[in-house]
Design a protein around this motif. Structure first.
Motif, mmCIF file in Angstrom:
data_model
loop_
_atom_site.group_PDB
_atom_site.id
_atom_site.type_symbol
_atom_site.label_atom_id
_atom_site.label_comp_id
_atom_site.label_asym_id
_atom_site.label_seq_id
_atom_site.Cartn_x
_atom_site.Cartn_y
_atom_site.Cartn_z
ATOM 1 N N ASP A 94 0.844 -1.055 -0.058
ATOM 2 C CA ASP A 94 -0.031 -0.116 0.097
ATOM 3 C C ASP A 94 1.086 1.239 0.180
ATOM 4 O O ASP A 94 0.126 2.290 -0.402
ATOM 5 N N GLU A 95 2.091 0.699 0.775
ATOM 6 C CA GLU A 95 2.843 2.510 0.790
ATOM 7 C C GLU A 95 4.156 2.389 0.486
ATOM 8 O O GLU A 95 4.798 3.956 0.111
ATOM 9 N N ALA A 96 4.966 1.252 0.164
ATOM 10 C CA ALA A 96 5.906 1.479 -0.431
ATOM 11 C C ALA A 96 5.671 2.271 -2.218
ATOM 12 O O ALA A 96 4.988 1.889 -3.405
ATOM 13 N N GLU A 97 6.704 2.982 -2.450
ATOM 14 C CA GLU A 97 7.214 3.536 -3.480
ATOM 15 C C GLU A 97 7.738 2.908 -4.420
ATOM 16 O O GLU A 97 7.400 3.039 -5.768
ATOM 17 N N GLU A 98 8.827 1.807 -4.690
ATOM 18 C CA GLU A 98 9.322 0.844 -4.722
ATOM 19 C C GLU A 98 9.659 -0.548 -4.154
ATOM 20 O O GLU A 98 9.899 -0.413 -3.022
ATOM 21 N N SER A 99 9.230 -1.853 -4.713
ATOM 22 C CA SER A 99 9.648 -2.933 -3.858
ATOM 23 C C SER A 99 10.348 -4.122 -4.319
ATOM 24 O O SER A 99 9.767 -4.060 -5.586
ATOM 25 N N TRP A 100 10.945 -4.971 -3.905
ATOM 26 C CA TRP A 100 11.767 -5.734 -4.438
ATOM 27 C C TRP A 100 11.912 -6.962 -3.985
ATOM 28 O O TRP A 100 12.021 -6.845 -2.399
ATOM 29 N N HIS A 101 11.204 -8.049 -4.198
ATOM 30 C CA HIS A 101 10.936 -8.786 -3.354
ATOM 31 C C HIS A 101 11.759 -11.091 -4.104
ATOM 32 O O HIS A 101 11.320 -10.763 -4.967
ATOM 33 N N VAL A 102 12.372 -11.648 -2.906
ATOM 34 C CA VAL A 102 13.607 -12.684 -4.092
ATOM 35 C C VAL A 102 13.023 -13.979 -3.353
ATOM 36 O O VAL A 102 13.011 -13.356 -1.598
ATOM 37 N N ARG A 103 12.636 -15.064 -3.196
ATOM 38 C CA ARG A 103 13.275 -16.081 -2.456
ATOM 39 C C ARG A 103 14.506 -16.525 -2.735
ATOM 40 O O ARG A 103 15.279 -16.714 -3.631
ATOM 41 N N LEU A 104 15.225 -17.522 -1.638
ATOM 42 C CA LEU A 104 16.559 -17.578 -1.695
ATOM 43 C C LEU A 104 16.453 -18.900 -0.884
ATOM 44 O O LEU A 104 16.466 -19.943 -0.172
ATOM 45 N N ALA A 105 17.229 -19.952 -2.106
ATOM 46 C CA ALA A 105 16.942 -21.737 -1.281
ATOM 47 C C ALA A 105 18.611 -22.228 -1.203
ATOM 48 O O ALA A 105 19.736 -21.066 -2.262
ATOM 49 N N PRO A 106 18.983 -21.987 0.292
ATOM 50 C CA PRO A 106 20.194 -22.317 1.037
ATOM 51 C C PRO A 106 21.032 -22.773 0.339
ATOM 52 O O PRO A 106 20.835 -24.331 0.065
ATOM 53 N N LEU A 107 22.266 -22.514 -0.476
ATOM 54 C CA LEU A 107 22.636 -23.526 -0.892
ATOM 55 C C LEU A 107 23.938 -23.927 0.041
ATOM 56 O O LEU A 107 24.770 -24.929 0.295
ATOM 57 N N GLY A 108 24.867 -23.161 0.414
ATOM 58 C CA GLY A 108 26.102 -23.439 2.280
ATOM 59 C C GLY A 108 25.979 -21.897 3.024
ATOM 60 O O GLY A 108 25.599 -20.684 2.196
ATOM 61 N N SER A 109 26.407 -21.956 3.530
ATOM 62 C CA SER A 109 26.751 -20.811 4.590
ATOM 63 C C SER A 109 27.714 -21.851 6.460
ATOM 64 O O SER A 109 28.229 -22.714 6.161
#
Length: 244
Positions: A94-109
């Motif tokens: 409702d309020e964001a001027e711009e937004s970006w979203h992404v899903r992330l499948a973990p490979l390793g950490s």
């Protein structure tokens, strides 16, 4: 947000990154308002609300209109429920001027964040040959090493800008100056390796980090990015023709 998974399943641990730009600089208040809501969110064992720097890298300047959320979820369903029902996600719409979203499948950490391993229960995703990779680097900088750290930023930033394989990057952080992170998107593993091992400034900084004990805590994680939606500085860097 498209939920097509690249190696993730509905029941597996996934992460997400959300970059939100508001029209007003007083959006800082949401950093306080959103915390109790996120604490009550089901299927969300780990999250961090993050301020952002100006431009692509860590810097001493903050962009008070742009904020980020990094989250780890107990599967796709938990994220879907949040996006559909949470007042936080509703305000983004409702309020964001711009937004970006992404899903992330973990490979390793490796490493910890706030004394925890956010991906301790994650099963590494099956990465397809080639394709984009997301990287999260995060560190708590020792106070006596802050000056050295920030003196090193311009050189690493220049290395980063010279890398054709970097699709997008942004500096984020929990606390001003001392708790910093970078989220970046790369064409493939080879592009990451070129930056990590061939950039003179970056190699020098890594050597000093280890030799001079700059960090009290750090985390490095790699992901398969999928299901992106929205725009980041006017484009989706994961779509053809969307790189910066």
């Amino acid at each position: 947000m498209t939920a097509t998974s690249r190696g993730a399943t509905e029941s597996s641990v996934i992460a997400s990154f959300h970059l939100i730009r508001y029209a007003r600089a007083d959006a800082m208040r949401y950093m306080a308002f959103d915390r109790p809501v996120l604490r009550r969110t089901g299927g969300l064992p780990f999250w961090r609300l993050l301020g952002t720097g100006r431009g692509r890298s860590m810097s001493l300047g903050a962009d008070l209109r742009r904020w980020a959320l990094f989250a780890v979820w107990d599967g796709e369903r938990a994220l879907e429920e949040f996006l559909a029902r949470s007042p936080v996600a509703g305000r983004w719409r409702d309020e964001a001027e711009e937004s970006w979203h992404v899903r992330l499948a973990p490979l390793g950490s490796r490493g910890r964040w706030g004394g925890r391993d956010p991906f301790a229960s994650a099963v590494p995703a099956a990465k397809p040959a080639g394709g984009p990779v997301a990287v999260l680097t995060r560190a708590s900088i020792r106070p006596r090493r802050l000056a050295a750290f920030y003196r090193s930023v311009p050189g690493v930033d220049l290395d980063l800008r010279r890398q054709d394989g970097c699709l997008a990057s942004i500096g984020v952080g929990e606390w001003p100056l001392a708790r910093q992170a970078t989220f970046s998107l790369w064409e493939d593993d080879a592009a990451i390796a070129r930056f990590a091992y061939r950039g003179d400034a970056h190699r020098t900084v890594i050597d000093r980090v280890r030799g001079e004990d700059w960090y009290s805590e750090e985390l490095f994680a790699r992901f398969v990015p999928y299901g992106s939606e929205g725009t980041w500085d006017g484009r989706d860097p994961l779509r053809p023709g969307g790189a910066e």
